[in-house]
Design a protein around this motif. Structure first.
Motif, PDB file in Angstrom:
ATOM      1  N   THR A 170      -7.793  -3.463   0.366  1.00 18.17           N
ATOM      2  CA  THR A 170      -9.090  -3.100   0.818  1.00 18.17           C
ATOM      3  C   THR A 170      -9.856  -3.855   1.412  1.00 18.17           C
ATOM      4  O   THR A 170     -10.636  -3.848   2.425  1.00 18.17           O
TER       5      THR A 170
ATOM      6  N   ARG B 268      -7.439  -1.469  -3.523  1.00 20.10           N
ATOM      7  CA  ARG B 268      -7.404  -0.028  -3.800  1.00 20.10           C
ATOM      8  C   ARG B 268      -6.281   0.990  -4.497  1.00 20.10           C
ATOM      9  O   ARG B 268      -4.913   0.698  -3.932  1.00 20.10           O
TER      10      ARG B 268
ATOM     11  N   ALA C 191      -3.132  -1.039  -1.857  1.00 19.70           N
ATOM     12  CA  ALA C 191      -3.878  -1.466  -1.202  1.00 19.70           C
ATOM     13  C   ALA C 191      -4.128  -2.971  -0.520  1.00 19.70           C
ATOM     14  O   ALA C 191      -5.835  -2.487  -1.370  1.00 19.70           O
TER      15      ALA C 191
ATOM     16  N   THR D 159     -10.672   1.310  -7.306  1.00 14.17           N
ATOM     17  CA  THR D 159     -10.738  -0.198  -7.147  1.00 14.17           C
ATOM     18  C   THR D 159     -10.909  -0.647  -7.741  1.00 14.17           C
ATOM     19  O   THR D 159     -11.728  -1.042  -8.490  1.00 14.17           O
TER      20      THR D 159
ATOM     21  N   GLU E  20      -4.397   3.431  -4.254  1.00 12.86           N
ATOM     22  CA  GLU E  20      -3.848   4.624  -3.538  1.00 12.86           C
ATOM     23  C   GLU E  20      -4.376   6.152  -4.050  1.00 12.86           C
ATOM     24  O   GLU E  20      -3.845   7.615  -3.387  1.00 12.86           O
TER      25      GLU E  20
ATOM     26  N   LYS F 158       0.754  -1.255   0.122  1.00 14.27           N
ATOM     27  CA  LYS F 158      -0.370  -0.225   0.078  1.00 14.27           C
ATOM     28  C   LYS F 158       0.318   1.300  -0.003  1.00 14.27           C
ATOM     29  O   LYS F 158       0.435   2.417  -0.589  1.00 14.27           O
TER      30      LYS F 158
END
Ligand SMILES: Cc1cc2nc3c(=O)[nH]c(=O)nc-3n(C[C@H](O)[C@H](O)[C@H](O)COP(=O)(O)OP(=O)(O)OC[C@H]3O[C@@H](n4cnc5c(N)ncnc54)[C@H](O)[C@@H]3O)c2cc1C
Length: 181
Positions: free
Chosen positions: A140, A155, A138, A162, A157, A22
């Protein structure tokens, strides 16, 4: 450290691996580490350093006022020499073995410290073998599907978008073990 080791091992064993980070850079806290603990490693043997695993275990359990789980410590001690050997086989260079403070000589210092171990050995090897790495991405959400597969929502960042990724196996190595139930 945990994610890189798992990703490399899986890739070496024929899996098609997607490694997610992430942050903008890989390595996590391992970037700041200096060396790895071990007893009975090939480096200690070469230098004639003898440390008793049972003595280390006793010291650590006493130091924690018996709160440390001795079974986890035993496993850590017993696999430590193998861990150092594995890292060396994967191209991690060790500079020396030294004591941490007043303790025994159990600290195996990496060349370039933890940053070097990750960025000069484990990660390039993973990429060379065809592993895929995404940074600033990341995980999620994790959904277990009826057929045993897993859907991971990832996702970006940077832009917040997404996407779902389908996987046979997911390994979580997100750090924060001590403070994350
Ligand atoms: C200053 C310092 C010095 C240290 N020195 C030593 C030492 O000399 N020897 C030693 O053995 N240990 C040392 N440690 C401890 C060691 O660095 C850690 O125990 C080790 O790095 C933990 O590795 P990890 O892979 O479990 O977790 P982390 O290093 O925390 O890595 C987790 C990674 O997962 C990423 N992540 C988290 N959530 C998500 C998500 N949802 N999606 C995608 N990615 C995510 C994080 O950004 C991070 O990069 C030191 C630690 C520090 C801070």
């Amino acid at each position: 450290a945990a994610g890189q080791a798992a990703a490399l091992t899986a890739q070496e064993n024929g899996a098609s691996v997607l490694l997610l980070e992430k942050g903008r850079h890989t390595g996590g806290s391992a970037n700041y580490s200096e060396g790895i603990f071990a007893v009975g490693s090939y480096l200690q043997k070469e230098k004639g350093i003898e440390v008793s695993g049972t003595d280390v275990l006793k010291e650590e359990v006493e130091y924690s006022k018996y709160k440390a789980d001795a079974r986890i410590w035993r496993k850590y001690v017993d696999s430590s020499a193998e861990n150092v050997q594995w890292l060396a086989n994967e191209g991690v260079v060790f500079e020396r073995v030294q004591a941490m403070g007043a303790g025994e000589a159990t600290w195996h210092i990496y060349k370039g410290f933890g940053y070097g171990a990750i960025h000069n050995a484990l990660e390039p090897k993973f990429l060379e073998l065809g592993g895929e790495l995404l940074t600033s991405v990341a995980a999620t959400a994790l959904k277990l599907n009826e057929d045993g597969s897993k859907t991971v929502t990832i996702r970006n960042e940077a832009d917040g978008t997404t996407e779902d990724v389908l996987a046979k196996v997911v390994i979580l190595a997100a750090g924060g073990y001590l403070n994350n139930k």
